[in-house]
Design a protein around this motif. Structure first.
Motif, PDB file in Angstrom:
ATOM      1  N   LYS A   2       0.849  -1.185   0.000  1.00 15.26           N
ATOM      2  CA  LYS A   2       0.000   0.000   0.000  1.00 15.26           C
ATOM      3  C   LYS A   2       0.892   1.245   0.000  1.00 15.26           C
ATOM      4  N   LEU A   3       0.664   2.123  -0.982  1.00 12.07           N
ATOM      5  CA  LEU A   3       1.447   3.353  -1.128  1.00 12.07           C
ATOM      6  C   LEU A   3       0.613   4.536  -0.667  1.00 12.07           C
ATOM      7  N   GLY A   4       1.118   5.287   0.294  1.00 12.98           N
ATOM      8  CA  GLY A   4       0.458   6.506   0.758  1.00 12.98           C
ATOM      9  C   GLY A   4       0.944   7.693  -0.056  1.00 12.98           C
ATOM     10  N   THR A  32      -1.509   1.128 -13.129  1.00 12.45           N
ATOM     11  CA  THR A  32      -1.764   0.418 -14.384  1.00 12.45           C
ATOM     12  C   THR A  32      -0.625  -0.540 -14.715  1.00 12.45           C
ATOM     13  N   ARG A  33       0.555  -0.295 -14.173  1.00 12.92           N
ATOM     14  CA  ARG A  33       1.705  -1.161 -14.429  1.00 12.92           C
ATOM     15  C   ARG A  33       1.879  -2.218 -13.345  1.00 12.92           C
ATOM     16  N   ASP A  34       1.242  -2.013 -12.210  1.00 11.80           N
ATOM     17  CA  ASP A  34       1.266  -3.012 -11.138  1.00 11.80           C
ATOM     18  C   ASP A  34      -0.100  -3.012 -10.448  1.00 11.80           C
ATOM     19  N   PRO A  35      -1.049  -3.795 -10.965  1.00  7.73           N
ATOM     20  CA  PRO A  35      -2.407  -3.799 -10.403  1.00  7.73           C
ATOM     21  C   PRO A  35      -2.481  -4.274  -8.955  1.00  7.73           C
ATOM     22  N   SER A  36      -1.417  -4.908  -8.460  1.00  8.86           N
ATOM     23  CA  SER A  36      -1.430  -5.354  -7.061  1.00  8.86           C
ATOM     24  C   SER A  36      -1.175  -4.204  -6.082  1.00  8.86           C
ATOM     25  N   LEU A  37      -0.679  -3.094  -6.600  1.00  5.94           N
ATOM     26  CA  LEU A  37      -0.369  -1.945  -5.745  1.00  5.94           C
ATOM     27  C   LEU A  37      -1.655  -1.267  -5.293  1.00  5.94           C
ATOM     28  N   ARG A  38      -1.758  -0.977  -4.002  1.00  2.00           N
ATOM     29  CA  ARG A  38      -2.915  -0.269  -3.458  1.00  2.00           C
ATOM     30  C   ARG A  38      -2.481   1.136  -3.047  1.00  2.00           C
ATOM     31  N   PHE A  39      -3.451   2.057  -3.016  1.00  2.00           N
ATOM     32  CA  PHE A  39      -3.134   3.461  -2.779  1.00  2.00           C
ATOM     33  C   PHE A  39      -4.035   4.048  -1.692  1.00  2.00           C
ATOM     34  N   ALA A  58       4.725   2.408   2.157  1.00  4.35           N
ATOM     35  CA  ALA A  58       5.676   3.372   1.609  1.00  4.35           C
ATOM     36  C   ALA A  58       4.924   4.650   1.273  1.00  4.35           C
ATOM     37  N   TYR A  59       5.665   5.715   1.025  1.00  5.15           N
ATOM     38  CA  TYR A  59       5.067   7.028   0.817  1.00  5.15           C
ATOM     39  C   TYR A  59       5.602   7.670  -0.458  1.00  5.15           C
ATOM     40  N   LEU A  60       4.761   8.509  -1.075  1.00  7.74           N
ATOM     41  CA  LEU A  60       5.163   9.312  -2.222  1.00  7.74           C
ATOM     42  C   LEU A  60       4.670  10.738  -2.012  1.00  7.74           C
ATOM     43  N   ILE A  61       5.559  11.710  -2.196  1.00  9.89           N
ATOM     44  CA  ILE A  61       5.221  13.131  -2.044  1.00  9.89           C
ATOM     45  C   ILE A  61       5.148  13.753  -3.427  1.00  9.89           C
ATOM     46  N   THR A  62       4.017  14.375  -3.740  1.00 13.50           N
ATOM     47  CA  THR A  62       3.786  14.910  -5.084  1.00 13.50           C
ATOM     48  C   THR A  62       4.522  16.232  -5.305  1.00 13.50           C
ATOM     49  N   ILE A 227      10.538   3.339 -10.340  1.00 16.37           N
ATOM     50  CA  ILE A 227       9.907   3.610  -9.046  1.00 16.37           C
ATOM     51  C   ILE A 227       9.364   2.323  -8.437  1.00 16.37           C
ATOM     52  N   LEU A 228       8.706   1.504  -9.254  1.00 10.13           N
ATOM     53  CA  LEU A 228       8.148   0.253  -8.740  1.00 10.13           C
ATOM     54  C   LEU A 228       9.245  -0.676  -8.249  1.00 10.13           C
ATOM     55  N   ARG A 229      10.333  -0.780  -8.988  1.00  8.52           N
ATOM     56  CA  ARG A 229      11.448  -1.636  -8.557  1.00  8.52           C
ATOM     57  C   ARG A 229      12.040  -1.132  -7.254  1.00  8.52           C
TER      58      ARG A 229
END
Length: 233
Positions: A2-4, A32-39, A58-62, A227-229
């Motif tokens: 799960k990515l925040g 779309t490149r990793d359908p298992s990823l949740r947000f 994990a986290y992502l800052i826009t 990023i996914l890797r």
């Protein structure tokens, strides 16, 4: 996983129907490149955060139109939160504003650069190959939109890629932090919208060269896969 996503700006209302909000762009880029990823999306401007840091993996800052040095309460709170995430060992990806905020929070320097506006497609060159990189070219094309830059990476950071215009365009701290000055999530059409809107502000010559640069496609798939890797390494 799960990515925040920590949202730090809003898309102009007249563009939302076409492009979505910034978290939507990342959900499209990565999901779309990793359908298992949740947000999970948190509005940092409203000081909205998970109840517990470990609520997401994990986290992502826009990116944002704001400067990391702006004296705004939500930016101060986000800066403190980034330090908490780093201390807790959470993986973090920072994009544009997020790239600069990570730098500021962890002891580096980011501010308006003498080089001025960067818009359209820029090419960044890797000076070393991290393990999450593919076997393709050591340079890559990415859409950019910024005045501010990282001028001094934080202690412990490695500058992986850059250009004469933006020397610290991709930075990494161990296996925990990865930041990009460019916008892997942008579509060329959205980049054009921003340049049209800011035409007077960025200046005619930079505007014209930025528009012309859109003839070169961004390497969206490569950057998304990087990023996914990194997140899953």
């Amino acid at each position: 996983m799960k990515l925040g996503i920590l949202k730090t700006d809003e898309v102009r209302p007249e563009w939302v129907d076409e492009y979505g909000e910034y978290p939507d762009m990342f959900i499209e880029l990565l999901g779309t490149r990793d359908p298992s990823l949740r947000f999970e999306v948190y509005d940092a401007m409203e000081q909205e955060y998970p109840e517990y840091i470990d609520d997401v993996d994990a986290y992502l800052i826009t990116g944002s139109k704001f400067g990391v040095y702006d004296d705004l309460e939500w930016i101060h709170r986000l800066t403190d939160y980034v330090r908490d995430l780093h201390q807790a060992g959470k993986k973090i990806v920072g994009i544009c504003f997020g790239h600069q905020l990570m730098t500021l929070a962890l002891g580096g320097r980011a501010e308006k650069a003498a080089a001025g506006w960067g818009v359209g497609i820029h090419t960044h060159q890797f000076n070393q190959r991290p393990e999450w990189m593919d076997e393709g070219s050591s340079s890559f094309n990415v859409l950019v939109s910024h005045q501010d830059q990282v001028l001094e990476p934080p202690p412990g950071a490695t500058t992986l890629a850059g250009s004469d215009f933006c020397p610290h365009a991709v930075c990494q701290i161990g296996q925990q932090v990865l930041t990009f000055q460019g916008h892997p999530e942008f579509r060329p059409e959205y980049s054009r919208e921003i340049m049209e809107f800011r035409r007077e502000r960025i200046g005619e010559s930079i505007y014209q060269s930025g528009i012309a640069s859109l003839a070169v496609p961004p390497e969206t798939d490569r950057m998304a896969n990087w990023i996914l890797r990194f997140l899953k390494s």
